[in-house]
Write an enzyme that holds these catalytic residues in place. Structure first.
Site, PDB file in Angstrom:
ATOM      1  N   HIS A  36      46.572  38.682  38.551  1.00  0.00           N
ATOM      2  CA  HIS A  36      45.995  38.509  40.046  1.00  0.00           C
ATOM      3  C   HIS A  36      46.095  40.315  40.187  1.00  0.00           C
ATOM      4  O   HIS A  36      45.312  40.938  41.270  1.00  0.00           O
ATOM      5  CB  HIS A  36      47.304  38.178  40.812  1.00  0.00           C
ATOM      6  CG  HIS A  36      47.316  36.368  40.314  1.00  0.00           C
ATOM      7  ND1 HIS A  36      48.512  35.728  40.455  1.00  0.00           N
ATOM      8  CD2 HIS A  36      46.441  35.632  41.107  1.00  0.00           C
ATOM      9  CE1 HIS A  36      48.558  34.884  40.578  1.00  0.00           C
ATOM     10  NE2 HIS A  36      47.147  34.131  41.398  1.00  0.00           N
TER      11      HIS A  36
ATOM     12  N   LYS B 193      52.383  22.079  49.046  1.00  0.00           N
ATOM     13  CA  LYS B 193      52.694  22.107  48.227  1.00  0.00           C
ATOM     14  C   LYS B 193      54.256  23.032  48.603  1.00  0.00           C
ATOM     15  O   LYS B 193      54.453  23.496  49.125  1.00  0.00           O
ATOM     16  CB  LYS B 193      52.095  23.477  48.112  1.00  0.00           C
ATOM     17  CG  LYS B 193      51.148  22.752  46.493  1.00  0.00           C
ATOM     18  CD  LYS B 193      50.113  24.123  46.063  1.00  0.00           C
ATOM     19  CE  LYS B 193      48.721  23.903  45.224  1.00  0.00           C
ATOM     20  NZ  LYS B 193      47.614  24.641  44.566  1.00  0.00           N
TER      21      LYS B 193
ATOM     22  N   ARG C 275      38.009  33.108  35.462  1.00  0.00           N
ATOM     23  CA  ARG C 275      38.758  33.151  34.552  1.00  0.00           C
ATOM     24  C   ARG C 275      38.058  32.687  33.596  1.00  0.00           C
ATOM     25  O   ARG C 275      37.758  32.749  32.660  1.00  0.00           O
ATOM     26  CB  ARG C 275      39.944  32.392  34.337  1.00  0.00           C
ATOM     27  CG  ARG C 275      41.065  33.302  34.904  1.00  0.00           C
ATOM     28  CD  ARG C 275      42.575  32.697  35.449  1.00  0.00           C
ATOM     29  NE  ARG C 275      42.047  31.100  36.165  1.00  0.00           N
ATOM     30  CZ  ARG C 275      42.731  30.274  36.681  1.00  0.00           C
ATOM     31  NH1 ARG C 275      44.476  30.623  36.342  1.00  0.00           N
ATOM     32  NH2 ARG C 275      42.427  29.453  37.612  1.00  0.00           N
TER      33      ARG C 275
ATOM     34  N   SER D 202      49.789  31.106  37.752  1.00  0.00           N
ATOM     35  CA  SER D 202      50.879  31.439  37.723  1.00  0.00           C
ATOM     36  C   SER D 202      51.408  29.621  38.022  1.00  0.00           C
ATOM     37  O   SER D 202      52.926  30.163  37.049  1.00  0.00           O
ATOM     38  CB  SER D 202      51.079  31.130  39.557  1.00  0.00           C
ATOM     39  OG  SER D 202      50.692  32.391  40.347  1.00  0.00           O
TER      40      SER D 202
END
Length: 159
Positions: free
Chosen positions: A17, A41, A90, A127
């Protein structure tokens, strides 16, 4: 003034990040980091803790503003007159999802999305993966800024 936003949950912020934010900070006069709130979440870190950690590790850039937001990212952008979203990619799987989001965001508001390929060093990094590895005792110190690693170890009771 050229402005962009780097959105995410950042639970916690990783070196991946941070790499994208750092690169965006060289391209834009102001980079907003939007810590998006997802009510469905339960994060490891509270929103306020994430914001504090992000502010600490981005302070050296001098042009990064950090705040939370609940709702549509395009509304965050409209409210702050931000014409661009910066997203790290990614893998091809990221592109498939992010392209749909970029097209939707542009259709809703005209906000453009800039895709930045992730540094290969961080191409596997998330993460969630960092938290899982750390929970089981794996060394994640090279994947996080030092202050974030310390906070993570303290949160997991592994100090």
């Amino acid at each position: 003034m050229r402005r962009a936003v780097c959105p995410g949950s950042f639970d916690p912020i990783t070196n991946g990040h941070l790499d994208i934010i750092a690169r965006a900070s060289k391209l834009y006069d102001v980079v907003h980091v939007a810590v998006m709130i997802n009510q469905s979440k339960k994060g490891l870190f509270a929103i306020e803790e994430r914001i504090a950690l992000i502010r600490e590790v981005t302070a050296e850039f001098g042009n990064v503003e950090v705040e939370s937001f609940h709702g549509l990212l395009v509304d965050f952008c409209k409210q702050r007159d931000i014409p661009a979203i910066v997203k790290g990619l990614r893998a091809v799987s990221d592109f498939d999802y992010e392209l749909q989001m970029a097209q939707m965001n542009n259709g809703l508001s005209g906000v453009e999305t800039l895709f930045v390929p992730t540094n290969p060093t961080y191409s596997f990094l998330s993460s969630s993966l960092v938290k899982e590895v750390a929970t089981w005792g794996g060394d994640v110190s090279h994947l996080l800024p030092p202050a974030v690693h310390t906070a993570l170890m303290e949160r997991l009771g592994k100090r």
